[in-house]
Design an enzyme around this catalytic site. Structure first.
Site, PDB file in Angstrom:
ATOM      1  N   ARG A  98       0.827  -1.204   0.000  1.00 60.42           N
ATOM      2  CA  ARG A  98       0.000   0.000   0.000  1.00 60.42           C
ATOM      3  C   ARG A  98       0.862   1.254   0.000  1.00 60.42           C
ATOM      4  O   ARG A  98       2.019   1.235   0.387  1.00 60.42           O
ATOM      5  CB  ARG A  98      -0.941   0.008   1.202  1.00 60.42           C
ATOM      6  CG  ARG A  98      -2.136  -0.922   1.009  1.00 60.42           C
ATOM      7  CD  ARG A  98      -3.078  -0.908   2.192  1.00 60.42           C
ATOM      8  NE  ARG A  98      -2.457  -1.472   3.369  1.00 60.42           N
ATOM      9  CZ  ARG A  98      -1.935  -0.777   4.357  1.00 60.42           C
ATOM     10  NH1 ARG A  98      -1.994   0.558   4.335  1.00 60.42           N
ATOM     11  NH2 ARG A  98      -1.381  -1.360   5.378  1.00 60.42           N
ATOM     12  N   LYS A 133      -8.344  -2.252   1.735  1.00 62.84           N
ATOM     13  CA  LYS A 133      -8.144  -1.380   2.873  1.00 62.84           C
ATOM     14  C   LYS A 133      -8.852  -0.029   2.679  1.00 62.84           C
ATOM     15  O   LYS A 133      -9.204   0.624   3.661  1.00 62.84           O
ATOM     16  CB  LYS A 133      -6.655  -1.194   3.161  1.00 62.84           C
ATOM     17  CG  LYS A 133      -6.025  -2.383   3.923  1.00 62.84           C
ATOM     18  CD  LYS A 133      -6.751  -2.652   5.226  1.00 62.84           C
ATOM     19  CE  LYS A 133      -5.940  -3.372   6.295  1.00 62.84           C
ATOM     20  NZ  LYS A 133      -5.615  -4.766   6.035  1.00 62.84           N
ATOM     21  N   HIS A 135      -9.339  -3.462  13.265  1.00 58.54           N
ATOM     22  CA  HIS A 135      -8.309  -4.138  12.459  1.00 58.54           C
ATOM     23  C   HIS A 135      -7.861  -5.358  13.252  1.00 58.54           C
ATOM     24  O   HIS A 135      -6.863  -5.330  13.969  1.00 58.54           O
ATOM     25  CB  HIS A 135      -7.130  -3.192  12.198  1.00 58.54           C
ATOM     26  CG  HIS A 135      -6.124  -3.744  11.231  1.00 58.54           C
ATOM     27  ND1 HIS A 135      -4.794  -3.400  11.268  1.00 58.54           N
ATOM     28  CD2 HIS A 135      -6.250  -4.599  10.191  1.00 58.54           C
ATOM     29  CE1 HIS A 135      -4.146  -4.032  10.295  1.00 58.54           C
ATOM     30  NE2 HIS A 135      -5.002  -4.767   9.636  1.00 58.54           N
ATOM     31  N   SER A 185       0.453  -4.956  10.684  1.00 60.60           N
ATOM     32  CA  SER A 185       0.784  -5.878   9.613  1.00 60.60           C
ATOM     33  C   SER A 185       1.968  -6.768  10.000  1.00 60.60           C
ATOM     34  O   SER A 185       2.985  -6.285  10.495  1.00 60.60           O
ATOM     35  CB  SER A 185       1.133  -5.049   8.373  1.00 60.60           C
ATOM     36  OG  SER A 185       1.270  -5.889   7.277  1.00 60.60           O
ATOM     37  N   LYS A 200      -2.122 -11.743  12.938  1.00 64.37           N
ATOM     38  CA  LYS A 200      -3.588 -11.816  12.942  1.00 64.37           C
ATOM     39  C   LYS A 200      -4.074 -13.001  12.108  1.00 64.37           C
ATOM     40  O   LYS A 200      -4.885 -13.807  12.561  1.00 64.37           O
ATOM     41  CB  LYS A 200      -4.214 -10.520  12.375  1.00 64.37           C
ATOM     42  CG  LYS A 200      -4.007  -9.299  13.235  1.00 64.37           C
ATOM     43  CD  LYS A 200      -4.744  -8.078  12.687  1.00 64.37           C
ATOM     44  CE  LYS A 200      -4.264  -7.678  11.310  1.00 64.37           C
ATOM     45  NZ  LYS A 200      -2.850  -7.312  11.258  1.00 64.37           N
ATOM     46  N   THR A 201      -3.581 -13.079  10.876  1.00 66.89           N
ATOM     47  CA  THR A 201      -4.043 -14.151   9.986  1.00 66.89           C
ATOM     48  C   THR A 201      -3.539 -15.497  10.473  1.00 66.89           C
ATOM     49  O   THR A 201      -4.306 -16.463  10.584  1.00 66.89           O
ATOM     50  CB  THR A 201      -3.572 -13.881   8.542  1.00 66.89           C
ATOM     51  OG1 THR A 201      -4.115 -12.629   8.113  1.00 66.89           O
ATOM     52  CG2 THR A 201      -4.041 -14.979   7.598  1.00 66.89           C
ATOM     53  N   ASP A 211      -8.933 -10.269   9.346  1.00 68.48           N
ATOM     54  CA  ASP A 211      -8.357  -8.916   9.277  1.00 68.48           C
ATOM     55  C   ASP A 211      -9.285  -7.747   9.633  1.00 68.48           C
ATOM     56  O   ASP A 211      -8.815  -6.754  10.142  1.00 68.48           O
ATOM     57  CB  ASP A 211      -7.800  -8.700   7.862  1.00 68.48           C
ATOM     58  CG  ASP A 211      -6.815  -7.550   7.766  1.00 68.48           C
ATOM     59  OD1 ASP A 211      -5.801  -7.576   8.489  1.00 68.48           O
ATOM     60  OD2 ASP A 211      -7.040  -6.625   6.967  1.00 68.48           O
ATOM     61  N   ARG A 237       1.479 -12.405  -1.214  1.00 72.97           N
ATOM     62  CA  ARG A 237       0.187 -12.584  -0.558  1.00 72.97           C
ATOM     63  C   ARG A 237      -0.711 -13.558  -1.296  1.00 72.97           C
ATOM     64  O   ARG A 237      -0.634 -13.680  -2.520  1.00 72.97           O
ATOM     65  CB  ARG A 237      -0.560 -11.240  -0.523  1.00 72.97           C
ATOM     66  CG  ARG A 237       0.070 -10.185   0.335  1.00 72.97           C
ATOM     67  CD  ARG A 237      -0.573 -10.153   1.702  1.00 72.97           C
ATOM     68  NE  ARG A 237       0.036  -9.143   2.543  1.00 72.97           N
ATOM     69  CZ  ARG A 237      -0.384  -8.870   3.772  1.00 72.97           C
ATOM     70  NH1 ARG A 237      -1.416  -9.507   4.286  1.00 72.97           N
ATOM     71  NH2 ARG A 237       0.220  -7.957   4.490  1.00 72.97           N
TER      72      ARG A 237
HETATM   73  N1  LIG Z   1       5.591 -16.575  16.895  1.00 72.39           N
HETATM   74  C1  LIG Z   1       4.925 -16.186  15.810  1.00 72.39           C
HETATM   75  N2  LIG Z   1       3.632 -15.825  15.908  1.00 72.39           N
HETATM   76  C2  LIG Z   1       2.953 -15.398  14.824  1.00 72.39           C
HETATM   77  N3  LIG Z   1       3.479 -15.337  13.580  1.00 72.39           N
HETATM   78  C3  LIG Z   1       4.752 -15.718  13.408  1.00 72.39           C
HETATM   79  C4  LIG Z   1       5.526 -16.149  14.508  1.00 72.39           C
HETATM   80  N4  LIG Z   1       6.759 -16.450  14.053  1.00 72.39           N
HETATM   81  C5  LIG Z   1       6.751 -16.212  12.741  1.00 72.39           C
HETATM   82  N5  LIG Z   1       5.551 -15.785  12.316  1.00 72.39           N
HETATM   83  C6  LIG Z   1       5.223 -15.374  10.923  1.00 72.39           C
HETATM   84  O1  LIG Z   1       4.842 -14.007  10.947  1.00 72.39           O
HETATM   85  C7  LIG Z   1       3.879 -13.742   9.944  1.00 72.39           C
HETATM   86  C8  LIG Z   1       2.606 -13.157  10.542  1.00 72.39           C
HETATM   87  O2  LIG Z   1       1.855 -12.633   9.470  1.00 72.39           O
HETATM   88  P1  LIG Z   1       0.280 -12.526   9.367  1.00 72.39           P
HETATM   89  O3  LIG Z   1      -0.115 -12.785   7.952  1.00 72.39           O
HETATM   90  O4  LIG Z   1      -0.393 -13.370  10.388  1.00 72.39           O
HETATM   91  O5  LIG Z   1       0.144 -10.984   9.668  1.00 72.39           O
HETATM   92  P2  LIG Z   1      -1.162 -10.108   9.859  1.00 72.39           P
HETATM   93  O6  LIG Z   1      -1.159  -9.627  11.277  1.00 72.39           O
HETATM   94  O7  LIG Z   1      -2.343 -10.871   9.425  1.00 72.39           O
HETATM   95  O8  LIG Z   1      -0.837  -8.868   8.903  1.00 72.39           O
HETATM   96  P3  LIG Z   1      -1.697  -8.105   7.763  1.00 72.39           P
HETATM   97  O9  LIG Z   1      -2.619  -7.163   8.472  1.00 72.39           O
HETATM   98  O10 LIG Z   1      -0.671  -7.399   6.972  1.00 72.39           O
HETATM   99  O11 LIG Z   1      -2.424  -9.137   6.981  1.00 72.39           O
HETATM  100  C9  LIG Z   1       3.595 -15.055   9.238  1.00 72.39           C
HETATM  101  O12 LIG Z   1       4.372 -15.108   8.079  1.00 72.39           O
HETATM  102  C10 LIG Z   1       4.041 -16.092  10.294  1.00 72.39           C
HETATM  103  O13 LIG Z   1       4.448 -17.297   9.708  1.00 72.39           O
HETATM  104  O1  LIG Z   2      -3.634  -4.093   3.325  1.00 71.22           O
HETATM  105  C1  LIG Z   2      -2.629  -4.713   3.067  1.00 71.22           C
HETATM  106  O2  LIG Z   2      -1.930  -4.551   2.041  1.00 71.22           O
HETATM  107  C2  LIG Z   2      -2.153  -5.760   3.980  1.00 71.22           C
HETATM  108  C3  LIG Z   2      -2.753  -5.676   5.298  1.00 71.22           C
HETATM  109  O3  LIG Z   2      -3.602  -6.454   5.637  1.00 71.22           O
HETATM  110  C4  LIG Z   2      -2.282  -4.606   6.189  1.00 71.22           C
HETATM  111  O4  LIG Z   2      -1.348  -3.889   5.820  1.00 71.22           O
HETATM  112  O5  LIG Z   2      -2.830  -4.481   7.296  1.00 71.22           O
HETATM  113 CA   LIG Z   3      -3.614 -10.657   7.582  1.00 70.10          CA
HETATM  114 MN   LIG Z   4      -4.366  -6.061   7.693  1.00 65.45          MN
END
Ligand SMILES: Nc1ncnc2c1ncn2[C@@H]1O[C@H](COP(=O)(O)OP(=O)(O)OP(=O)(O)O)[C@@H](O)[C@H]1O
Ligand SMILES: O=C([O-])CC(=O)C(=O)O
Ligand SMILES: [Ca+2]
Ligand SMILES: [Mn+2]
Length: 664
Positions: A176, A321, A340, A358, A362-363, A377, A442
């Site tokens: 973004r 977003k 979020h 990010s 979360k995911t 998300d 992604r």
């Molecule tokens: N202890 C841990 N707990 C959680 N995630 C971990 C850990 N160690 C490594 N990771 C890695 O960190 C990343 C967490 O990314 P995730 O996609 O869950 O982020 P998100 O909070 O959903 O972000 P976004 O809002 O950008 O989607 C993953 O690639 C996961 O494999």
């Molecule tokens: O929106 C995006 O590109 C990825 C995301 O989930 C974040 O940044 O929270």
């Molecule tokens: Ca996510």
């Molecule tokens: Mn997000």
């Protein structure tokens, strides 16, 4: 094979002539011949008409009484009105279907419609442009299979991977562009919005918005075809939003097909006029001579017109977003809190929210084999409970492994959009460790690709509110139990520290503070959301937790990221309620309550002080991080949070405290 096959020594079997052994011979006309005289006719037999082009018989919706043709015209006219230039008074002539499809059904043309939504201040002459002389083909709510064919035929960089996902490239932008996101200062919303220092809402005026809108609309109308998605946001029907996305790429249409809620054929028939429209002209730049433009990218939100324009970026996450920002404005007006966060629910109905910036998990952590996924998300928390805003998930893929994240791994199949990954040119096997295009690779897939998704994606009021921080300084405990005031303090702070850049060598962790764990998406002052969260947590007795998914045993460079397996054990203990019953001690500086024991997690890592070999370095780093928190919070000191002054004071007191000796 050997036993029943022809005997090799006798050579090839003799070709048998028809008639000689008529009863044993399989004639190629043993089934009736196809009822087609030409190859075109044969092809026309292959496809049967289906929704959404076929009216649903027997429903008593608002349009049940109108003919198929009338409904068709209404749909096309609604799209033509969306695409109308604001200066030429008429929308484009639309045709449905792919311009490349030579035969098949006869094209159905829309009648030109006037632009009902806009009264020009000047009296404009009914100007005719070349684009009003041509037809624009509309590819309306295509299915994933149709969008695959479109992408592969027309969009360079589209490939089918070994598991059937659609690999695609988002172009020059692979993330973004928050500095290019602008919000129109207009009378219906300007008094409520958060402007100025710290706010993500970079202002623009209405006139400039119209200039960019016209640029996008003209670009889209100049194309042979555009993709239109009519979909929903929010699984709670009471707070649902109808959105229309007009885009130029099959990639964008499939992405939004996956990420928004997919209407049933009946719902689509009764869709009517959208509540919000995105014009995604991402391939086309904005004009740097246009006022306010500081790059060739501009993402412009107009809450009054309920429109968003995208110029100069093809990164699909802007649409997702961007709509989330819209929800962050519309929902609080209706006393619904937008979040979020990820969200899942246990077998006993215990709901957990996962907040975090990010990359904090979360995911990863809301996708849990032992629980039902509500969403990864974006959520709403209303008086009805929680509901997912989206119909899909958007998972980070870097270093994805089948062993650690099986559910996400298995969701990457036919229908899934895989952005910016690298794969073997022959086998199309994806190499998830490859960062050649970007680190932000992604996958966007429909939520039902996760086997234990909870459909519809709604649940009761949360029991646990988990704040995730990826602390690359390595001084926050792997888990701490928070008081309500501490939960609010950390929610408003919105801390994480990832390691910037992907270059070789040790990098200093960079602390990031993003209010409400999503400052890039909020539209009102952070304290408005915080007050709503405090009220809801209090009313429903939810417990707050701070989970560090980042470093342990030292900062980035000397320590290591906490094992995902340990974080999962910690999360399990929160869900099961056993962690609530644990014995706690309090940490210095942050005053966090940390458990002494968790099943499946080595006890020595629970207090970070034990994991650092250099105790002085630990103390210095802890104080440094505490100082960064304090400095960040200064801008919030003058705000009252909610109606309750007592809460405001408690929140201010819930931050780090200095001047106390740290004892080993
Ligand atoms: N202890 C841990 N707990 C959680 N995630 C971990 C850990 N160690 C490594 N990771 C890695 O960190 C990343 C967490 O990314 P995730 O996609 O869950 O982020 P998100 O909070 O959903 O972000 P976004 O809002 O950008 O989607 C993953 O690639 C996961 O494999
Ligand atoms: O929106 C995006 O590109 C990825 C995301 O989930 C974040 O940044 O929270
Ligand atoms: Ca996510
Ligand atoms: Mn997000």
């Amino acid at each position: 094979m050997e036993k029943n096959g022809p005997v090799r020594s006798r050579g090839l079997a003799k070709i048998q002539m028809p008639g000689h052994h008529s009863s044993e011979v399989c004639h190629d006309d043993s089934t009736p011949p196809v009822r087609a005289q030409t190859i075109e006719e044969l092809h026309s037999l292959q496809k049967k008409k289906s929704a959404p082009t076929t009216p649903i018989r027997g429903t008593l919706g608002a349009f049940a009484s109108i003919s198929e043709e009338d409904r068709y015209q209404q749909q096309l006219q609604s799209i033509s009105a969306s695409l109308a230039s604001l200066t030429r008074e008429t929308g484009p002539k639309l045709l449905r279907g792919d311009p490349a499809a030579r035969s098949g059904e006869s094209p159905r043309v829309s009648t030109n419609v006037g632009n009902q939504s806009y009264t020009p201040s000047l009296s404009l002459s009914l100007a005719v442009s070349d684009s009003s002389l041509k037809f624009t083909h509309v590819l309306y709510n295509l299915s994933p299979a149709e969008l695959y064919e479109q992408a592969i035929k027309y969009e360079k960089g589209s490939f089918i991977t070994w598991t059937g996902a659609l690999a695609t490239l988002s172009g020059a932008k692979t993330g973004r562009a928050p500095r290019d996101k602008r919000v129109v200062k207009e009378k219906t919303s300007e008094d409520e919005l958060w402007w100025g220092k710290g706010s993500p809402n970079i202002e623009m005026d209405e006139q400039t918005f119209l200039v960019n809108r016209e640029r996008a609309v003209d670009y889209l109308n100049s194309l042979d075809k555009v993709y239109v998605n009519d979909q929903f946001l929010n699984w709670d029907p009471e707070y649902r939003l109808k959105v229309r996305i007009v885009s130029a790429r099959a990639y964008h249409s499939l992405f939004m097909h996956n990420m928004c809620i997919r209407p049933t054929p009946e719902e689509l028939e009764n869709f009517g006029t959208p509540d919000f429209t995105i014009y995604n002209a991402g391939q086309f730049p904005c004009n740097r001579y246009t006022h306010y433009m500081t790059s060739s990218t501009s993402i412009d939100l107009n809450l009054g017109r309920r429109e968003m324009v995208i110029l100069g970026t093809q990164y699909a996450g802007e649409m997702k977003k961007g709509l989330f920002s819209v929800m962050h404005y519309l929902m609080p007006q209706r006393r619904v809190l937008s979040l979020h966060s990820g969200c899942n629910v246990g077998k006993d109905g215990d709901v957990a929210l996962f907040f975090g910036l990010s990359g904090t998990g979360k995911t990863t952590l809301s996708t849990d084999h032992n629980r039902y996924l509500i969403g990864d998300d974006e959520h709403c928390w209303s008086e009805n409970g929680v509901s997912n805003i989206e119909g899909g998930c958007y998972a980070k893929c870097i270093d994805l492994s089948e062993e650690k994240e099986p559910d996400i791994w298995n969701a990457i199949k036919f229908g899934t959009v895989l952005e910016n990954v690298v794969f073997d040119e022959h086998t199309r096997e994806v190499d998830y460790s490859d960062k050649s295009v970007t680190e932000n690779t992604r996958a966007a897939y429909p939520i039902e690709y996760i086997p234990n998704a909870k459909i519809p994606c709604v649940g009761p009021h949360p029991k646990n509110v988990i704040l995730l921080a990826c602390d690359a300084f390595g001084v926050l405990p792997p888990v701490s139990k928070l008081s309500l005031a501490q939960t609010m303090y950390h929610f408003i702070s919105g801390y994480t520290a990832l390691v910037a850049g992907t270059e070789e060598g040790v990098k200093e962790p960079q602390a990031t503070f993003s209010a409400c764990f999503g400052a890039a998406f909020i539209m009102l002052h952070p304290t408005k959301y915080a007050a709503m969260l405090a009220e809801k947590m209090q009313d429903h007795g939810a417990t707050g937790w701070l989970v560090n998914t980042g470093w342990s045993g030292g900062s980035y460079g000397s320590g290591n990221r906490i094992k995902l397996a340990y974080t999962r054990k910690i999360i399990d203990a929160i869900h099961s309620g056993t962690l609530l019953e644990a014995t706690y001690t309090k940490t210095e500086v942050f005053g966090l309550e940390i458990p002494t024991d968790i099943e499946g997690v080595p006890s020595e890592i629970l207090n970070p002080i034990n994991t650092w070999s250099d105790q002085d370095a630990y103390k210095d780093t802890l104080l440094k991080l505490g100082g960064l928190f304090k400095k960040n919070f200064e801008v919030f000191l003058n705000y009252k949070i909610g109606e309750d002054n007592k809460l405001t004071e408690e929140i201010l007191a819930a931050g780090p405290v200095f001047g106390i000796e740290i004892c080993d």
